[in-house]
Design an enzyme around this catalytic site. Structure first.
Site: not given
Ligand SMILES: *Cc1c(COP(=O)(O)O)cnc(C)c1O
Length: 323
Positions: A77, A82, A117, A174, A182, A185, A210, A275, A307
């Protein structure tokens, strides 16, 4: 060729796949934020999601839906951060090898975390090369499966589970404000809102520098822009996807913009008053309601998706101490 757009059923299936794997993140409220806006705000804290952003949802759902042969080939990818970490972590959890194509100027913390990872990182110059071309060339050489950061049915469906949880937890809203890069989400959130809170108006929020999404939405076709400069590094995409734009056109009310200064003010608010550390991109949706891009009537129930929280502490310190 007609596009098959994702539906709420895809989001509901993703929720089953993610159960017990993704965190059901908390919803926070703030009397101060309510007083400032006159509304009742519900903050869905995806900055507290695994690997620090909602992207884990879509990444995991996409890899979980691959066939055994595809899993053996491995996943490739491209991402400004993220999504890369999401794919890397999901790959590790599901036993699938991952390779990430990342801009040379991606935040240090994001690059290090991705390698941490267990993913392989390949760099490219985001001002000179198109990341999709770089990915395709690598795919042809290796046979790996590309899982793009937003224009993918299972990615969109996974991202939609955050708004699904929010609406299940607090009831109908409401307004729902969602940051927009992109559009994964936003599209997923809009699918959830359309079913779980049909009267809810859904807005996307972009950095002013942007605003390709806003231009596209108003023009009725996907508009491409030059690489923007904004501190919202997770929303520097140059164009919406075909699937994301299709859903956004049908289900979103409008697209708003906020400035970098408003993002910094919002970031400070979250640190000082609530916080919590929210990365610049993660502040987009909140900045729209807290700094007037969207005027809401008194007492309106407003969902706000925070997000992500991936910002290295040095950058965070310089953001919150700048005048
Ligand atoms: C990727 C990302 C976005 C934008 O999401 P899209 O699905 O590309 O619109 C917003 N905030 C954060 C923290 C992100 O990582």
């Amino acid at each position: 060729m007609s596009l098959v757009l994702p539906t709420y059923d895809d989001v509901a299936r993703a929720a089953v796949t993610l159960k017990g794997v993704a965190h059901r993140t908390p919803v926070m409220t703030s009397d101060t934020a309510d007083r400032l806006t006159g509304a009742k705000l519900f903050f869905k804290c995806e900055n507290l999601q695994r690997m620090g952003a909602f992207k884990f949802r879509g990444g995991y759902n996409a890899i979980a839906n691959l066939s055994p042969e595809q899993r053996r080939a491995g996943v490739l990818t491209y991402s400004s951060g993220n999504h890369a970490q999401a794919i890397a972590l999901a790959g590790r959890l599901l036993g699938v090898a991952t390779t990430i194509i990342m801009p040379h100027d991606a935040p240090v913390a994001k690059k290090a975390a991705t390698e941490g990872y267990g993913a392989t990182v390949v760099s490219y110059d985001r001002y000179q090369e198109d990341r999709e071309d770089v990915a395709r060339a690598l795919q042809q050489k290796t046979g790996m499966v590309i899982i793009p950061p937003y224009d993918h049915l299972h990615v969109i469906a996974g991202q939609g589970t955050a708004a699904k949880e929010l609406l299940e937890d607090v009831g109908e809203l409401d307004y729902l404000l969602v940051c927009l890069g992109g559009g994964g989400l936003l599209a997923g959130s809009a699918l959830s809102a359309a079913v779980l809170s049909p009267k809810c108006k859904v807005y996307g929020v972009e950095p002013e520098a942007g605003n390709d999404g806003q231009q596209s939405f108003r023009k009725g076709e996907v508009v491409r822009i030059e690489p923007p400069r904004s501190i919202a590094d997770g929303a520097l995409t140059l164009y919406l996807g075909k699937l994301t734009f299709g859903v956004i056109q049908q289900k979103v009310t409008d697209i708003l913009t906020v400035t970098d200064t408003q993002l910094v003010d919002t970031m400070k608010f979250f640190g000082e008053r609530m916080k919590i550390i929210v990365e610049p991109t993660g502040c987009l949706a909140a900045a729209a309601v807290m700094h007037g891009a969207l005027a809401v009537p008194p007492g309106a129930r407003v969902g706000v998706i925070l997000s992500g929280g991936n910002v290295d502490l040095k950058s965070y310190a310089s953001f919150i101490t700048q005048a």
